[in-house]
Scaffold this active site. Structure first.
Site, PDB file in Angstrom:
ATOM      1  CB  CYS A 133      -0.895  -0.046   1.364  1.00  0.00           C
ATOM      2  SG  CYS A 133      -1.842   1.465   1.485  1.00  0.00           S
ATOM      3  CB  CYS A 192      -3.188   3.585  -5.568  1.00  0.00           C
ATOM      4  SG  CYS A 192      -4.330   2.691  -4.628  1.00  0.00           S
TER       5      CYS A 192
END
Ligand code: DGL
EC number: 5.1.1.3
Length: 285
Positions: free
Chosen positions: A91, A205
């Protein structure tokens, strides 16, 4: 601000265990699955615990203080339960902020996922590069430091997409998502300047590669989309060392901190990533 490229990874090396290594892959939701596939390709013998902190999804809207506190609290519980040999923070929103605190707190190697700015700067021919990320990642000092250190000769457009991670999750769960909504999120990545056009977009992302086919189809013109997952997996493999010869296949399970949005199609999608075993480790946001 000087940024060490290895800051996105760990300086600690994992002790290669005789038993199968246990890898913990951590994300706010399902985006880390794009990293999981590459890690399993490199180390099919590892036992995998895939953790989605879906109780706090999306991380992109959390304040920096709240995010640090959240990730440390959840990791405390996970490390005590699973004793991983290595943790992948799959992440960007968390990695660009929480890695130093995690490394200070736990004596385990952490591999992070940070925006692939350097490869983008190396690949561009037009000099126009875009970084597509969550609003959190776009706002980080760490991200700006990467750009100053590695993309000095380029014009970098930072695009903070507010809803794209959610759209990626919905698509993975088989829900119909609107092309117009996706296009509105990616449109600011496409810049034209004095006859030059953006030619590289870095997917900062881990959710976004889930939409890659759609991104290619909707893009106003063709660009090079960079997905850093293969590089992350190579880093994991380098830290773990080579797999034993003819290893047994590892076991994999998914752990959710809420699990409330786990519809039937979501479970089918997880099974497609080798995660048929799904558990809830409740940690309300
Ligand atoms: N997958 C996460 C990332 O790589 C973010 C999604 C979220 O906002 O939680 O940044």
């Amino acid at each position: 601000m000087q940024v060490d490229l290895l800051a996105g990874t760990s300086h600690r090396t994992a002790v290669m265990p005789e038993r199968r290594p246990t890898l913990l892959l951590f994300d706010s939701g399902l985006g880390g699955l794009t990293v999981l596939s590459e890690v399993v390709r490199c180390r099919p013998d590892a036992d995998i615990v895939y953790v989605a902190d879906d109780a706090a999804f999306p991380y992109g809207r959390l304040s920096e203080a709240a995010l640090v506190e959240r990730v440390l609290a959840v990791m405390e519980r996970l490390v005590a339960r699973f004793h991983p040999d290595l943790v992948v923070i799959a992440c960007n929103t968390a990695s660009t902020l929480v890695l130093p605190a995690l490394r200070a707190r736990f004596p385990i190697p952490f591999v992070g996922t940070v925006p692939a700015v350097k490869p983008a700067a190396e690949r561009t021919r037009s000099g126009l590069v875009s970084v597509l990320a969550t609003p959190g990642t776009v706002a980080r000092d760490y991200t700006r430091g990467l750009i100053e250190s590695y993309a000095g000769g380029c014009e970098v457009t930072l695009v903070g997409a507010t809803g794209l991670a959610g759209l990626a999750e919905a698509a993975l769960k088989g829900e119909a998502i609107d092309d117009g909504a996706v296009l509105a999120e990616i449109a600011p990545c496409f810049v034209e300047r004095e006859g030059r056009r953006t030619d590289v977009v870095t997917l900062a992302c881990t959710h976004y590669p889930l939409l890659l086919a759609r991104l290619r189809r909707l893009a106003p013109w063709s660009v090079d989309w960079i997905d850093p997952a293969p590089a992350i997996a190579r880093r994991v493999a380098a830290l773990l060392g080579p797999a034993r010869e003819r290893p047994d296949a590892g076991e994999a399970r998914a752990v959710f901190t809420a699990g409330t949005r786990l519809s039937g199609p979501a479970r089918i999608a997880l099974a497609g990533f080798g995660l048929a075993q799904v558990e809830i480790e409740a940690m309300p946001a």
